[in-house]
Design an enzyme around this catalytic site. Sequence first.
Site, PDB file in Angstrom:
ATOM      1  N   LYS A   1      -3.831 -29.890  -3.325  1.00  0.00           N
ATOM      2  CA  LYS A   1      -3.109 -28.742  -3.891  1.00  0.00           C
ATOM      3  C   LYS A   1      -3.277 -27.493  -3.003  1.00  0.00           C
ATOM      4  O   LYS A   1      -2.324 -26.782  -2.693  1.00  0.00           O
ATOM      5  CB  LYS A   1      -3.621 -28.472  -5.311  1.00  0.00           C
ATOM      6  CG  LYS A   1      -3.155 -27.176  -5.913  1.00  0.00           C
ATOM      7  CD  LYS A   1      -1.641 -27.162  -6.093  1.00  0.00           C
ATOM      8  CE  LYS A   1      -1.131 -25.775  -6.328  1.00  0.00           C
ATOM      9  NZ  LYS A   1      -0.640 -25.531  -7.638  1.00  0.00           N
TER      10      LYS A   1
ATOM     11  N   CYS B   1       0.003 -17.982  -6.617  1.00  0.00           N
ATOM     12  CA  CYS B   1      -0.402 -19.266  -6.036  1.00  0.00           C
ATOM     13  C   CYS B   1      -0.568 -19.195  -4.528  1.00  0.00           C
ATOM     14  O   CYS B   1      -1.671 -19.317  -4.005  1.00  0.00           O
ATOM     15  CB  CYS B   1       0.634 -20.313  -6.396  1.00  0.00           C
ATOM     16  SG  CYS B   1       1.061 -20.268  -8.131  1.00  0.00           S
TER      17      CYS B   1
HETATM   18  N1  SAJ Z   1       8.460 -16.674   0.409  1.00  0.00           N
HETATM   19  C1  SAJ Z   1       8.853 -16.107   1.620  1.00  0.00           C
HETATM   20  N2  SAJ Z   1       9.606 -16.855   2.486  1.00  0.00           N
HETATM   21  C2  SAJ Z   1       9.994 -18.133   2.169  1.00  0.00           C
HETATM   22  C3  SAJ Z   1       9.583 -18.710   0.946  1.00  0.00           C
HETATM   23  C4  SAJ Z   1       8.813 -17.952   0.071  1.00  0.00           C
HETATM   24  O1  SAJ Z   1       8.528 -14.960   1.939  1.00  0.00           O
HETATM   25  O2  SAJ Z   1      10.707 -18.725   2.990  1.00  0.00           O
HETATM   26  C5  SAJ Z   1       7.651 -15.868  -0.526  1.00  0.00           C
HETATM   27  C6  SAJ Z   1       8.352 -15.628  -1.876  1.00  0.00           C
HETATM   28  O3  SAJ Z   1       9.245 -14.534  -1.794  1.00  0.00           O
HETATM   29  C7  SAJ Z   1       7.163 -15.356  -2.768  1.00  0.00           C
HETATM   30  C8  SAJ Z   1       6.064 -16.275  -2.194  1.00  0.00           C
HETATM   31  O4  SAJ Z   1       6.496 -16.608  -0.881  1.00  0.00           O
HETATM   32  O5  SAJ Z   1       6.734 -14.010  -2.667  1.00  0.00           O
HETATM   33  C9  SAJ Z   1       5.812 -17.530  -2.980  1.00  0.00           C
HETATM   34  O6  SAJ Z   1       7.027 -18.119  -3.412  1.00  0.00           O
HETATM   35  P1  SAJ Z   1       7.301 -19.701  -3.366  1.00  0.00           P
HETATM   36  O7  SAJ Z   1       8.659 -19.941  -3.905  1.00  0.00           O
HETATM   37  O8  SAJ Z   1       7.022 -20.218  -2.004  1.00  0.00           O
HETATM   38  O9  SAJ Z   1       6.179 -20.337  -4.288  1.00  0.00           O
HETATM   39  P2  SAJ Z   1       5.572 -20.065  -5.768  1.00  0.00           P
HETATM   40  O10 SAJ Z   1       4.364 -19.216  -5.632  1.00  0.00           O
HETATM   41  O11 SAJ Z   1       6.602 -19.637  -6.746  1.00  0.00           O
HETATM   42  O12 SAJ Z   1       5.162 -21.597  -6.163  1.00  0.00           O
HETATM   43  C10 SAJ Z   1       4.296 -22.321  -5.281  1.00  0.00           C
HETATM   44  C11 SAJ Z   1       4.914 -23.709  -5.037  1.00  0.00           C
HETATM   45  N3  SAJ Z   1       4.192 -24.360  -3.938  1.00  0.00           N
HETATM   46  C12 SAJ Z   1       4.864 -24.870  -2.863  1.00  0.00           C
HETATM   47  O13 SAJ Z   1       6.066 -24.796  -2.740  1.00  0.00           O
HETATM   48  C13 SAJ Z   1       4.022 -25.549  -1.824  1.00  0.00           C
HETATM   49  C14 SAJ Z   1       4.824 -24.559  -6.319  1.00  0.00           C
HETATM   50  O14 SAJ Z   1       5.260 -25.890  -6.062  1.00  0.00           O
HETATM   51  C15 SAJ Z   1       3.379 -24.579  -6.842  1.00  0.00           C
HETATM   52  O15 SAJ Z   1       3.257 -25.339  -8.036  1.00  0.00           O
HETATM   53  C16 SAJ Z   1       2.992 -23.145  -7.142  1.00  0.00           C
HETATM   54  O16 SAJ Z   1       3.012 -22.409  -5.895  1.00  0.00           O
HETATM   55  C17 SAJ Z   1       1.595 -23.132  -7.761  1.00  0.00           C
HETATM   56  O17 SAJ Z   1       1.495 -23.011  -8.988  1.00  0.00           O
HETATM   57  O18 SAJ Z   1       0.608 -23.340  -7.029  1.00  0.00           O
END
Ligand code: SAJ
Length: 425
Positions: A218, A272
Amino acid sequence: MSFETISVIGLGYIGLPTAAMFAAYGKKVIGVDVSSNTIDTINRGEIHIVEPELDSIVYKAVVEGKLKAVLKPEPADAFLIAVPTPFLPIENKSNVPEPDLKFIQAAAKAIAPVLKRGDLVILESTSPVGATEQMADWLSEYRKDLTFPKTHNEDSDIRVAHCPERVLPGHVVRELVENDRVIGGLTIKCSNQAAELYKTFVKGDCVKTNVRTAEMAKLTENSCRDVQIAFANELSVICDKLDIDVWELISLANRHPRINILKPGPGVGGHCIAVDPWFIVSKTPEEAKIIHTARKINDSKPMWVVNKVKMAVAEFLQSNSSKTSKEVTIACYGLAFKPNIDDLRESPALDITKQIVEFHSGKVVAVEPNIVALPETSQHLELTNYKTAIEIADIHVILVDHKEFLGKELPGGIIVDTKGVLNKC
Ligand code: SAJ
């Protein structure tokens, strides 16, 4: 072993959907939470979090008597712990935050009195490596009359496993069912029983491993994403210096069949991705070099954006010499931590907006289509709509690529676009 009654400890963004899903698939579910407000809301068949489709599942489960919420744990066949794992305040010289397992310990203490021989305890909270073994040690301390895998292996009275949640906020109901699950038992029997339990509703594979690998899997997933976003954020800063459009650059590089660069932004938010990599860094500070650097790059991005806005104000005043900074209006577009959600927790966009309010003597407005009111802490900030913001603001700071901002009329004035929204018009 059949699990008829499931208890879920912690009814937040993960615990409540998980509890509701077991209930929807016929199990009797007892949800436990420390907040009486949460308990009352759920027992009325309502929900206290925003997650598509969850409200009707919870309503049906409560009305049909399959799900109830209580403050104090009751006996069950399996206990799933889904409580927060925050940081301790930073006290070490290295500036690396240490995980705080106090909510896991409190959950272990709470369920210990009702544990009975044959029960299964699963830790779902994202945790540092070793946390599940620590939880089992706490349980064995509180229940000296029961045996645990550490001393009795496959013959233990209580089975213990880690099964990290991996669902994406906004898609939790679908992902809970469709995603594969990684299941790490303290013994093989522990893994087998946990897999059997999740098979109640999981259509993805329930892949079994040992407990430490499951914990690390994870943390690895979220660290991998953090490192990739850091790469994109670093590129955006480099391109800014070299006067190159980073969005065009990334779309060109991504035409290579084996390249898939993520999107830069104002920083990394949520509970996360910006948290979990620290669990690896704090455990292995000497070894986790890229992971640590990625965290620092992503954490420094909001300040870089704030400096860009300061520079934009200076540029505006230079070309509008009759105006004072008090007469300059700044509009911030998006406050949520990512697009198309209302979640402002740990949001770099909100953090940047607050910092702008702090340094700027003129008016600051925010456009956030997913909320109806600003958080109480946002003093001197005004919520407005897109149309008004583009009319009244001199400087436009685009912080989230909400669908409402795409393909819209270009605002006049100076634009600081952290999400490449303008390129998508
Ligand atoms: N972000 C960027 N650029 C990107 C993608 C995301 O700047 O290309 C930023 C987003 O704007 C945000 C942050 O990253 O601020 C996180 O967003 P996210 O959509 O990547 O993830 P979370 O935090 O909503 O959910 C993540 C997910 N993990 C992965 O995709 C590896 C989810 O599957 C997990 O279950 C969750 O963390 C968790 O609970 O750990």
